[in-house]
Motif scaffolding. Structure first.
Motif, PDB file in Angstrom:
ATOM      1  N   ARG A  12     -35.298  -1.896 -20.434  1.00  0.00           N
ATOM      2  CA  ARG A  12     -34.191  -1.348 -21.222  1.00  0.00           C
ATOM      3  C   ARG A  12     -33.691  -0.037 -20.602  1.00  0.00           C
ATOM      4  O   ARG A  12     -32.502   0.204 -20.497  1.00  0.00           O
ATOM      5  N   ARG A  13     -34.663   0.788 -20.158  1.00  0.00           N
ATOM      6  CA  ARG A  13     -34.261   2.058 -19.556  1.00  0.00           C
ATOM      7  C   ARG A  13     -33.468   1.835 -18.278  1.00  0.00           C
ATOM      8  O   ARG A  13     -32.474   2.499 -17.999  1.00  0.00           O
ATOM      9  N   LEU A  14     -33.934   0.863 -17.503  1.00  0.00           N
ATOM     10  CA  LEU A  14     -33.255   0.568 -16.256  1.00  0.00           C
ATOM     11  C   LEU A  14     -31.849   0.047 -16.528  1.00  0.00           C
ATOM     12  O   LEU A  14     -30.892   0.403 -15.839  1.00  0.00           O
ATOM     13  N   ASP A  15     -31.743  -0.790 -17.580  1.00  0.00           N
ATOM     14  CA  ASP A  15     -30.418  -1.289 -17.961  1.00  0.00           C
ATOM     15  C   ASP A  15     -29.502  -0.127 -18.307  1.00  0.00           C
ATOM     16  O   ASP A  15     -28.343  -0.093 -17.905  1.00  0.00           O
ATOM     17  N   ASP A  16     -30.040   0.818 -19.082  1.00  0.00           N
ATOM     18  CA  ASP A  16     -29.248   1.988 -19.448  1.00  0.00           C
ATOM     19  C   ASP A  16     -28.787   2.729 -18.203  1.00  0.00           C
ATOM     20  O   ASP A  16     -27.624   3.117 -18.091  1.00  0.00           O
ATOM     21  N   ILE A  25     -31.653   5.933 -11.349  1.00  0.00           N
ATOM     22  CA  ILE A  25     -32.105   4.547 -11.169  1.00  0.00           C
ATOM     23  C   ILE A  25     -33.344   4.531 -10.278  1.00  0.00           C
ATOM     24  O   ILE A  25     -34.355   3.892 -10.583  1.00  0.00           O
ATOM     25  N   ASN A  26     -33.260   5.282  -9.175  1.00  0.00           N
ATOM     26  CA  ASN A  26     -34.387   5.374  -8.250  1.00  0.00           C
ATOM     27  C   ASN A  26     -35.641   5.877  -8.935  1.00  0.00           C
ATOM     28  O   ASN A  26     -36.729   5.339  -8.750  1.00  0.00           O
ATOM     29  N   ALA A  27     -35.463   6.931  -9.737  1.00  0.00           N
ATOM     30  CA  ALA A  27     -36.604   7.547 -10.406  1.00  0.00           C
ATOM     31  C   ALA A  27     -37.263   6.542 -11.338  1.00  0.00           C
ATOM     32  O   ALA A  27     -38.484   6.348 -11.317  1.00  0.00           O
ATOM     33  N   THR A  28     -36.434   5.868 -12.156  1.00  0.00           N
ATOM     34  CA  THR A  28     -36.991   4.896 -13.101  1.00  0.00           C
ATOM     35  C   THR A  28     -37.705   3.769 -12.355  1.00  0.00           C
ATOM     36  O   THR A  28     -38.801   3.348 -12.737  1.00  0.00           O
ATOM     37  N   LEU A  29     -37.070   3.300 -11.268  1.00  0.00           N
ATOM     38  CA  LEU A  29     -37.673   2.212 -10.505  1.00  0.00           C
ATOM     39  C   LEU A  29     -39.016   2.608  -9.916  1.00  0.00           C
ATOM     40  O   LEU A  29     -40.017   1.914 -10.113  1.00  0.00           O
TER      41      LEU A  29
END
Ligand code: ADP
Length: 580
Positions: free
Chosen positions: A229-233, A204-208
């Motif tokens: 969408r990726r964050l939701d996943d 989550i941190n990485a995507t954010l």
């Protein structure tokens, strides 16, 4: 590269832990004795209360009750005082052990072959130095003493319960199956579960961060929906990972509670039944039940700290693993006959199976200036490192005076041949410390003479504290040129007869370069020099030039000879000269 440093196995970890414990027998035994004494004082209460219940049953005076209460209070105070000292001694022991562990680790880490550190990446070593040392510190400072106290308390409490009557063992034993089953069930799942949970947090941190840092790109390319969408996943995964560990806890904790309750309830029931039969007194039933209830707390702590200890053991295994890296040097004690450096049929690979040197032989004359030239990536730096004994060759040998470089103790080796690069680290400490590294026995006069030899007297004498000036991180910042001079002065002190120069001054800014060039010339004077020449004019002045191409020496001779031979060097020289 992905090779990591080794991890010690369970046996060596236990062996090391035992050895650490044995180093401080007095502290260890005093800590244990104090913990036992503290636990014993807390054990008096149930007995006294049991006796009191019995006394009340048979009829007693308020004065007797007061006296018993006073004795009880005395035990509480004694237990508090003893606990305080017990903890104090175990903390002192913990800190000692931790300090020794750190020292062992540092000396192991420093003894690591350079090649191993490079191929394992400093990340692994850093993680071990920081995260694993922290984890272990936590275990040694907190988990281990608490666990020891809990074990001591549990054993003594159980003993006290048995001293009331052997029948107490039965209710206690009934709690064990639930405890063992629950614990095994949990421990076999918990580690993976929690690892997965923290991995999802990292994702989550990485995507954010990626989205925030690349906000413009995300906007420009219309990736917003995709990122959401990726964050939701990621969140969904995290949700399920948390659900899983929550599920583990919802099974584990009730199972534990149950296994704690069973003995208490059964003691009460069994005791009641025995009392009605007239086998035990009311006081005994009271004491037994209180003891069994007192068992819950230490047992609970034993169980919950087990996790923590496992993590500590894992960290210790990783720290000890560093000591298991095989040394790539084998000191034989042979002494070099002279100062001649030779490489014979040397092959070397950074990655197994991919040699970058393919059988290089090179005899360097004493006092010679040898320049190494060739295209970038040909293996010049690698050969230089081998000639300086940084890496041992895979096959073949590099010798000084007939003795392999790997046979010399590291301290001796640096007195024969040293590598000079632009990496000149200034260590945190005094200027004197920084120089004395190279020659621990050097006195101030020698240190100052070395600084003078590299033309550094000017700025050094302007320092208020002279050689005592603190430099490096946290101290006075040295300029790049000053740092380089310190590095050169170290060389003067180490006094190797042969130097391998790799791009010694090329990145220094031009104004100080001239000055440094002079310092360097002073250091080179009277020594054998192998210079990796990235500028051909230095090759021109050398006694001989070695052309390295694709991991082999293809041409070797003086500048004039090689130009006359009309090979690669001549072509290089032409193109360079033509330009310049
Ligand atoms: P040069 O000094 O002639 O430019 P190098 O000795 O630096 O050449 O490199 C020779 C070969 O070894 C190159 O193919 C390079 O990619 C490889 N190499 C150099 N250092 C390492 C390393 N630390 N790990 C893996 N490969 C390396």
């Amino acid at each position: 590269m992905s090779t990591t440093l080794p991890v010690a196995d369970g046996r060596s970890v236990r062996g090391y832990a035992r050895q650490l414990a044995r180093r401080h027998p007095r502290l260890l035994w005093s800590a244990l004795a104090l913990h036992v004494a503290a636990a014993v004082t807390t054990l008096a209460a149930p007995r006294l209360l049991g006796d009191l219940v019995e006394a009340v049953e048979t009829g007693t005076t308020a004065g007797h009750v007061d006296r018993v209460m006073l004795v009880l209070a005395g035990f509480v105070v004694a237990s508090a005082v003893l606990t305080r000292y017990a903890r104090y001694v175990s903390q002192v022991l913990g800190e000692q052990v931790l300090a020794e562990l750190r020292e062992d680790f540092v000396s192991n880490a420093l003894a690591l072959p350079v090649g191993v550190v490079e191929s394992a990446g400093s990340g692994d070593l850093l993680t071990r130095t920081s995260r694993d040392v922290d984890q272990l510190g936590w275990s040694v400072r907190w988990a281990l003493p608490e666990w020891t106290i809990a074990v001591v308390t549990a054993v003594l409490t159980f003993g006290a319960a048995l001293s009331v009557g052997w029948w107490v063992a039965l209710p206690c034993a009934m709690g064990v199956p639930a405890l063992v089953v629950g614990l095994r069930w949990y421990l076999s799942r918990a580690k993976d579960g929690y690892l997965r949970e923290s991995a999802t947090y990292s994702r989550i941190n990485a995507t954010l961060t990626e989205t925030v840092e690349g906000a413009r790109t995300v906007e420009a390319l219309g990736l917003a929906d995709e990122q959401v969408r990726r964050l939701d996943d990621d969140c969904r995964e995290s949700y399920w990972a948390e659900r899983y560990t929550l599920y583990l806890r919802t099974v584990f904790f009730p199972a534990m509670e149950l296994s704690y309750l069973i003995p208490t309830v059964l003691t009460l029931l069994t005791g009641g039944w025995l009392y009605t039969r007239g086998d035990v007194s009311l006081g005994e039933v009271t004491a037994a039940t209180l003891y069994v209830q007192m068992l819950i707390d230490p047992v609970d702590r034993i169980v919950s700290i087990l996790d923590e200890l496992q993590m500590g053991a894992a960290s210790l295994a990783r720290l000890l693993g560093v000591a298991q890296v095989p040394d790539d040097r084998e000191v034989t004690g042979r002494k070099p006959d002279d100062e001649k450096l030779d490489a014979h049929d040397v092959r070397f690979a950074y990655v197994p199976g991919r040699d970058v040197l393919h059988g290089v032989s090179l005899d360097v004359g004493v006092g010679e200036r040898l320049a190494m030239v060739g295209p970038s990536g040909a293996g010049k730096s690698t050969l230089g490192r081998l000639l300086a004994g940084i890496h041992p060759p895979r096959t073949g040998e590099v010798t000084v005076g007939g003795v392999g470089l790997v046979e010399l103790p590291l301290g001796d080796l640096r007195g024969h041949v040293a590598l000079v690069t632009q990496e000149h680290h200034v260590f945190a400490g005094t200027l004197r410390d920084n120089l004395a590294l190279a020659a621990p026995g050097a006195d101030d006069d020698q240190v100052l003479a070395a600084l003078d030899a590299v033309d550094a007297t000017g700025w050094v004498s302007s320092l208020d504290d002279g050689l005592d000036t603190r430099v490096g991180s946290g101290g006075r910042a040295l300029s790049a040129a000053q740092a380089q001079q310190v590095a050169l002065a170290r060389l003067v002190l180490a006094d190797p007869h042969t130097l391998v120069l790799d791009e010694a001054t090329s990145l220094i800014d031009p104004r100080s370069a001239r000055h440094l060039e002079r310092s360097l010339a002073a250091v080179l004077d009277g020594r054998t020099v192998i210079a990796i020449a990235h500028r051909l004019f230095s090759a021109h002045d050398a006694d001989r030039v070695a052309v390295v191409e694709d991991g082999v020496v293809t041409e070797l001779g003086s500048h004039d000879e090689l130009v006359a031979a009309g090979g690669s060097y001549a072509a290089l020289w032409d193109s360079w000269h033509g330009r310049g």
